[in-house]
Design a protein around this motif. Structure first.
Motif, PDB file in Angstrom:
ATOM      1  N   THR A  32       0.915  -1.091  -0.058  1.00  9.86           N
ATOM      2  CA  THR A  32       0.043  -0.194   0.081  1.00  9.86           C
ATOM      3  C   THR A  32       0.863   1.192   0.184  1.00  9.86           C
ATOM      4  O   THR A  32       2.147   1.242   0.123  1.00  9.86           O
ATOM      5  CB  THR A  32      -0.929   0.211   1.374  1.00  9.86           C
ATOM      6  OG1 THR A  32      -0.282   0.080   2.366  1.00  9.86           O
ATOM      7  CG2 THR A  32      -1.868  -1.123   1.218  1.00  9.86           C
ATOM      8  N   LEU A  36       2.552  -0.826   4.139  1.00  7.30           N
ATOM      9  CA  LEU A  36       1.952  -2.004   4.335  1.00  7.30           C
ATOM     10  C   LEU A  36       1.709  -3.118   3.323  1.00  7.30           C
ATOM     11  O   LEU A  36       1.674  -2.676   2.364  1.00  7.30           O
ATOM     12  CB  LEU A  36       0.672  -1.879   5.331  1.00  7.30           C
ATOM     13  CG  LEU A  36       0.671  -0.853   6.425  1.00  7.30           C
ATOM     14  CD1 LEU A  36      -0.752  -0.360   7.032  1.00  7.30           C
ATOM     15  CD2 LEU A  36       1.573  -1.220   7.320  1.00  7.30           C
ATOM     16  N   GLN A  38      -0.664  -5.991   1.885  1.00  8.97           N
ATOM     17  CA  GLN A  38      -1.968  -6.305   1.879  1.00  8.97           C
ATOM     18  C   GLN A  38      -2.237  -7.697   0.986  1.00  8.97           C
ATOM     19  O   GLN A  38      -1.966  -7.469  -0.084  1.00  8.97           O
ATOM     20  CB  GLN A  38      -2.839  -5.135   1.365  1.00  8.97           C
ATOM     21  CG  GLN A  38      -4.388  -5.476   1.603  1.00  8.97           C
ATOM     22  CD  GLN A  38      -5.087  -3.991   1.459  1.00  8.97           C
ATOM     23  OE1 GLN A  38      -4.944  -3.779   0.305  1.00  8.97           O
ATOM     24  NE2 GLN A  38      -6.005  -3.799   2.364  1.00  8.97           N
ATOM     25  N   THR A 127      -9.449  -9.805   3.829  1.00  2.00           N
ATOM     26  CA  THR A 127      -8.427  -8.902   3.683  1.00  2.00           C
ATOM     27  C   THR A 127      -7.639  -9.019   5.020  1.00  2.00           C
ATOM     28  O   THR A 127      -7.858  -8.950   5.911  1.00  2.00           O
ATOM     29  CB  THR A 127      -8.971  -7.522   3.404  1.00  2.00           C
ATOM     30  OG1 THR A 127      -9.701  -7.432   2.117  1.00  2.00           O
ATOM     31  CG2 THR A 127      -7.489  -6.543   3.060  1.00  2.00           C
ATOM     32  N   THR A 129      -3.807  -7.092   6.450  1.00  3.02           N
ATOM     33  CA  THR A 129      -2.974  -6.073   6.111  1.00  3.02           C
ATOM     34  C   THR A 129      -1.715  -6.291   7.354  1.00  3.02           C
ATOM     35  O   THR A 129      -1.964  -6.239   8.355  1.00  3.02           O
ATOM     36  CB  THR A 129      -3.442  -4.826   6.178  1.00  3.02           C
ATOM     37  OG1 THR A 129      -4.426  -4.507   5.236  1.00  3.02           O
ATOM     38  CG2 THR A 129      -2.498  -3.611   6.004  1.00  3.02           C
TER      39      THR A 129
END
Length: 143
Positions: A32, A36, A38, A127, A129
């Motif tokens: 990201t 981060l 993901q 998801t 992260t």
């Protein structure tokens, strides 16, 4: 001849060093804007009928598939196979894929699609992260 060999060896060594130094996100991951990592995976299930319990069951099944797919992306999967040959022909072939683990911070979102000829489908999107430190810690547990 020795010079050519030396150049080839040095070239291979340089490529090996560059290849080891260049790292990117894990396969199936996206980095990201804030750095981060993901991972995203999806799972689907059909809604059996119009009853509310069918919707709940379909959501639970879709979420389980999405989490399993997510865990496979994050951790990897163990693949094993066997083939049986008799009389110079395949008599059976089997493949198994398994992964095992625990996802505590995965978020699940749902999408529902209804079609006239097709059954209603629930799609769960899982998801996860992770920071680079989390990913490094996780690497100790990845096979």
């Amino acid at each position: 001849m020795k010079v050519k060999t030396l150049v080839v060896v040095l070239g291979v060594f340089a490529l090996a060093l560059v290849g080891c130094a260049v790292t990117g996100p894990a396969p199936g991951a996206v980095v990201t804007d804030d750095g981060l990592i993901q991972f995203t995976a999806a799972g689907q299930s059909a809604i059996a009928n119009d009853e509310a319990i069918s919707m709940i069951e379909a959501r639970a099944a879709a979420a389980a598939v999405a989490k399993a797919n997510l865990l496979e992306k994050v951790k990897g999967a163990y693949v094993s196979g066997s083939v049986t040959v008799g009389d110079l022909m395949f008599s059976s072939q089997e493949a198994r894929v398994s992964t095992e683990g625990f996802l505590s911070r995965a978020t699940i979102t749902y999408e529902e699609v209804s079609g006239v000829p097709a059954p209603n489908i629930v799609t769960a999107i899982a998801t996860l992260t992770l920071s680079e430190d989390d990913m490094a810690d996780l690497a100790a547990y990845v096979q």
